[in-house]
Write a protein that holds these residues in place. Sequence first.
Motif, PDB file in Angstrom:
ATOM      1  N   SER A   3       0.836  -1.209   0.000  1.00 36.37           N
ATOM      2  CA  SER A   3       0.000   0.000   0.000  1.00 36.37           C
ATOM      3  C   SER A   3       0.858   1.240   0.000  1.00 36.37           C
ATOM      4  O   SER A   3       2.055   1.190   0.290  1.00 36.37           O
ATOM      5  N   LYS A   4       0.238   2.364  -0.372  1.00 34.53           N
ATOM      6  CA  LYS A   4       0.963   3.645  -0.392  1.00 34.53           C
ATOM      7  C   LYS A   4       1.385   4.043   0.988  1.00 34.53           C
ATOM      8  O   LYS A   4       2.440   4.654   1.174  1.00 34.53           O
ATOM      9  N   ASP A   5       0.636   3.725   2.002  1.00 35.02           N
ATOM     10  CA  ASP A   5       1.025   4.074   3.396  1.00 35.02           C
ATOM     11  C   ASP A   5       2.304   3.357   3.785  1.00 35.02           C
ATOM     12  O   ASP A   5       3.155   3.902   4.494  1.00 35.02           O
ATOM     13  N   TYR A   6       2.408   2.146   3.309  1.00 35.93           N
ATOM     14  CA  TYR A   6       3.607   1.379   3.649  1.00 35.93           C
ATOM     15  C   TYR A   6       4.846   2.037   3.057  1.00 35.93           C
ATOM     16  O   TYR A   6       5.886   2.162   3.709  1.00 35.93           O
ATOM     17  N   GLU A   7       4.740   2.488   1.841  1.00 36.86           N
ATOM     18  CA  GLU A   7       5.882   3.152   1.195  1.00 36.86           C
ATOM     19  C   GLU A   7       6.247   4.422   1.920  1.00 36.86           C
ATOM     20  O   GLU A   7       7.439   4.742   2.112  1.00 36.86           O
ATOM     21  N   LYS A   8       5.248   5.177   2.365  1.00 40.52           N
ATOM     22  CA  LYS A   8       5.526   6.404   3.108  1.00 40.52           C
ATOM     23  C   LYS A   8       6.234   6.087   4.419  1.00 40.52           C
ATOM     24  O   LYS A   8       7.166   6.775   4.841  1.00 40.52           O
ATOM     25  N   LYS A   9       5.779   5.010   5.084  1.00 37.58           N
ATOM     26  CA  LYS A   9       6.391   4.640   6.364  1.00 37.58           C
ATOM     27  C   LYS A   9       7.852   4.247   6.160  1.00 37.58           C
ATOM     28  O   LYS A   9       8.740   4.635   6.941  1.00 37.58           O
ATOM     29  N   MET A  10       8.103   3.490   5.115  1.00 33.20           N
ATOM     30  CA  MET A  10       9.461   3.045   4.866  1.00 33.20           C
ATOM     31  C   MET A  10      10.375   4.234   4.523  1.00 33.20           C
ATOM     32  O   MET A  10      11.543   4.296   4.939  1.00 33.20           O
ATOM     33  N   LYS A  11       9.805   5.181   3.784  1.00 33.24           N
ATOM     34  CA  LYS A  11      10.585   6.359   3.438  1.00 33.24           C
ATOM     35  C   LYS A  11      10.936   7.184   4.655  1.00 33.24           C
ATOM     36  O   LYS A  11      12.074   7.662   4.808  1.00 33.24           O
ATOM     37  N   ARG A  12       9.937   7.363   5.578  1.00 29.89           N
ATOM     38  CA  ARG A  12      10.209   8.117   6.809  1.00 29.89           C
ATOM     39  C   ARG A  12      11.230   7.384   7.677  1.00 29.89           C
ATOM     40  O   ARG A  12      12.087   7.985   8.316  1.00 29.89           O
ATOM     41  N   ARG A  13      11.159   6.056   7.680  1.00 30.48           N
ATOM     42  CA  ARG A  13      12.088   5.269   8.504  1.00 30.48           C
ATOM     43  C   ARG A  13      13.515   5.428   7.987  1.00 30.48           C
ATOM     44  O   ARG A  13      14.462   5.565   8.782  1.00 30.48           O
ATOM     45  N   ARG A  14      13.670   5.424   6.669  1.00 27.49           N
ATOM     46  CA  ARG A  14      15.021   5.581   6.112  1.00 27.49           C
ATOM     47  C   ARG A  14      15.578   6.958   6.441  1.00 27.49           C
ATOM     48  O   ARG A  14      16.758   7.106   6.782  1.00 27.49           O
ATOM     49  N   THR A  15      14.696   7.971   6.321  1.00 29.73           N
ATOM     50  CA  THR A  15      15.130   9.333   6.640  1.00 29.73           C
ATOM     51  C   THR A  15      15.539   9.434   8.095  1.00 29.73           C
ATOM     52  O   THR A  15      16.558  10.041   8.447  1.00 29.73           O
ATOM     53  N   ARG A  16      14.723   8.792   8.979  1.00 28.58           N
ATOM     54  CA  ARG A  16      15.029   8.838  10.409  1.00 28.58           C
ATOM     55  C   ARG A  16      16.335   8.115  10.707  1.00 28.58           C
ATOM     56  O   ARG A  16      17.159   8.561  11.510  1.00 28.58           O
ATOM     57  N   ASN A  17      16.529   6.995  10.040  1.00 31.65           N
ATOM     58  CA  ASN A  17      17.760   6.220  10.287  1.00 31.65           C
ATOM     59  C   ASN A  17      19.011   7.009   9.848  1.00 31.65           C
ATOM     60  O   ASN A  17      20.038   7.003  10.517  1.00 31.65           O
ATOM     61  N   ILE A  18      18.871   7.677   8.693  1.00 31.98           N
ATOM     62  CA  ILE A  18      20.017   8.481   8.209  1.00 31.98           C
ATOM     63  C   ILE A  18      20.324   9.613   9.180  1.00 31.98           C
ATOM     64  O   ILE A  18      21.495   9.890   9.522  1.00 31.98           O
ATOM     65  N   THR A  19      19.215  10.271   9.641  1.00 33.75           N
ATOM     66  CA  THR A  19      19.396  11.385  10.582  1.00 33.75           C
ATOM     67  C   THR A  19      20.056  10.908  11.858  1.00 33.75           C
ATOM     68  O   THR A  19      20.971  11.546  12.400  1.00 33.75           O
TER      69      THR A  19
END
Length: 261
Positions: A3-19
């Motif tokens: 789902s699109k929500d899943y993609e958004k969650k994964m994107k936020r997680r990657r951003t958070r991990n990088i930060t």
Amino acid sequence: MFSKDYEKKMKRRRTRNITLSIICLVVIIFGVSFFFLGGSYKYSSDYLTSLFKKDNETQKENIKEEPKEDNKQEKTPIEEPKEQEENSLSMDLDIGNGKLVKANFDETDQGKIFKSIDTNGNKVSFDIDSKGMYSVLLDEDNQNLYLSDTNGTLTDISLDTYNASSGTQFSKENVLRENPTYIWNESPRFLNENTLVYVSQLPWFNKSDKYIWTIDLNNKNHQCLNVQGQKVDFGNLSDKGLEVTIDGALKYVTTDGKVIN
């Protein structure tokens, strides 16, 4: 399909991990700096800057304190030549047969003159003229006579052959070989700067009498004065001439070649 929500969650997680990774890396850097340098990043930066500055100053001091190479080579002191007075005022004279005599000179306003002769243990008789310009040397072994000037030039002035009134010739070499004790010439002396006198048993070969002979140094002419005696000894030069004692009687040989009382 996701789902699109899943993609958004994964994107936020990657951003958070990088930060979070960046934050952790920054914390680690500051922590290490604080641990080793005991202060803040600013302090650490200042400290590192000061270290760099001190290192530069230390290098400059080392360069300054390091002794400079002296490009100038150490000069070997040049010895001043010692005065060669002794050498320049003496000279070896070679009269042959391996015999060397040493002539010593004095320096005068008129130039170099003879002072003395060192025979170096050789059987050599000598005399020096009154002005010191010439010396005469007699090799007593072969009875050769030599005249020397102050330049060391030697001239053989021996009478090699005697011509008898009968026309017979007698060579010095043959006479001395047959009779080694024969006196062909002895006791040379300067009568003046142009004349020498000497003693000889000439013109006789079967007598023991001795005669006075002269040598004209200008033409090397030998002449007998017909004055004889068993014992003939020359003395000093005086106003009257050269003193000569003949068998105990004092006489004088004048500059013109005469014998007077």
